[in-house]
Design an enzyme around this catalytic site. Sequence first.
Site, mmCIF file in Angstrom:
data_model
loop_
_atom_site.group_PDB
_atom_site.id
_atom_site.type_symbol
_atom_site.label_atom_id
_atom_site.label_comp_id
_atom_site.label_asym_id
_atom_site.label_seq_id
_atom_site.Cartn_x
_atom_site.Cartn_y
_atom_site.Cartn_z
ATOM 1 C CG ASP A 132 71.653 61.457 67.974
ATOM 2 O OD1 ASP A 132 71.756 61.922 66.816
ATOM 3 O OD2 ASP A 132 72.492 62.138 68.808
ATOM 4 C CE1 TYR A 137 76.350 64.288 72.747
ATOM 5 C CE2 TYR A 137 75.089 62.507 71.897
ATOM 6 C CZ TYR A 137 75.248 63.814 71.923
ATOM 7 O OH TYR A 137 74.357 64.403 71.282
ATOM 8 C CE LYS A 191 74.507 64.496 67.180
ATOM 9 N NZ LYS A 191 74.387 63.294 68.105
ATOM 10 C CG HIS A 207 77.989 67.880 67.957
ATOM 11 N ND1 HIS A 207 78.298 66.771 68.746
ATOM 12 C CD2 HIS A 207 76.871 68.153 68.393
ATOM 13 C CE1 HIS A 207 77.544 66.699 69.777
ATOM 14 N NE2 HIS A 207 76.638 67.765 69.669
#
Length: 310
Positions: free
Chosen positions: A42, A47, A76, A107
């Site tokens: 994931d 990120y 996401k 998200h």
Amino acid sequence: MALTLNSGYEMPILGLGFFRMEGKNIKEILFNAIKVGYRHFDCAAKYQNEEELGEALEEAFRMGLVKREELFITTKLWNSDHDHVLEACKDSLKKLRLDYLDLYLIHFPVPTRHTGIGKPASVKGKDGVLDIDTNITLETVWRGMENLVSLGLVRSIGISNYSVLLTRDCLAYSKVKPAVNQLELHPYFQRDSLVKFCQKHGICVTAHTPLGGAQANTEMFGSVSCLDDPVLLGIAAKYKRSVAQIVLRWSIQRNAAVIPKTSKLERLQENFQALDFDLSEEDMELIKTIDRKARSNDPAKGGWNIDIYE
């Protein structure tokens, strides 16, 4: 162990999250995880490590460590790309060096000012509060997500951090139903109504922050970790397991997928062993009693300066 999504695809119930993972360490972490047995990974545009993960995945495929079709990969859509769903998805695919995603999630249900494809950000207004875009509807965003399925870029689509009522709305306007709602879920934040609502309507639940965020969230948000709870410590001693294994197993027995984050090989192995034992119904009920309704990952305290859950 896997959950069958309403799209017909299977999602491994235990995965590895790449939140707060530094790019330079990702290849080693990914390779170790694959060797341990992980097949569900994931990540997210926010990120900002998709590119490093993509390089690692490509090398893993080339080495024959694993085949693409054996993996379930999630990323996401960030808030600042809600009006650019197709472009954002293609950017993630390019960085991940993949032809398709197994799961693509919204998200947060929070459209914000666009900052450029591949440049996810959380821009604030002059008042220091997150600049939320009031011209984009979540239904419009969902139409963009559905288009990705039609184009074959994504196998399943879903939502993240959606409440009961936002999930209900998505079910009402969707042509392709959300396959997953990924949400914060741990013994101090059990969210029984939301979990049951999703599962009742065919939406699988994935627990992010399944261990409560531990030290990192304590430092960032001032939250209290459930890993030190005396009830959980007692149950862990009874089963001769770590508290983390007890907490992960608790979610798994609620039919919620878990994506704990760790960079350490011993923790990868320890977390994966949550698959090989069962908690008694008595102990599942005992864990119910320690719910504090305490959110650990709170964006309002993390810099947005607005409580989006009010």
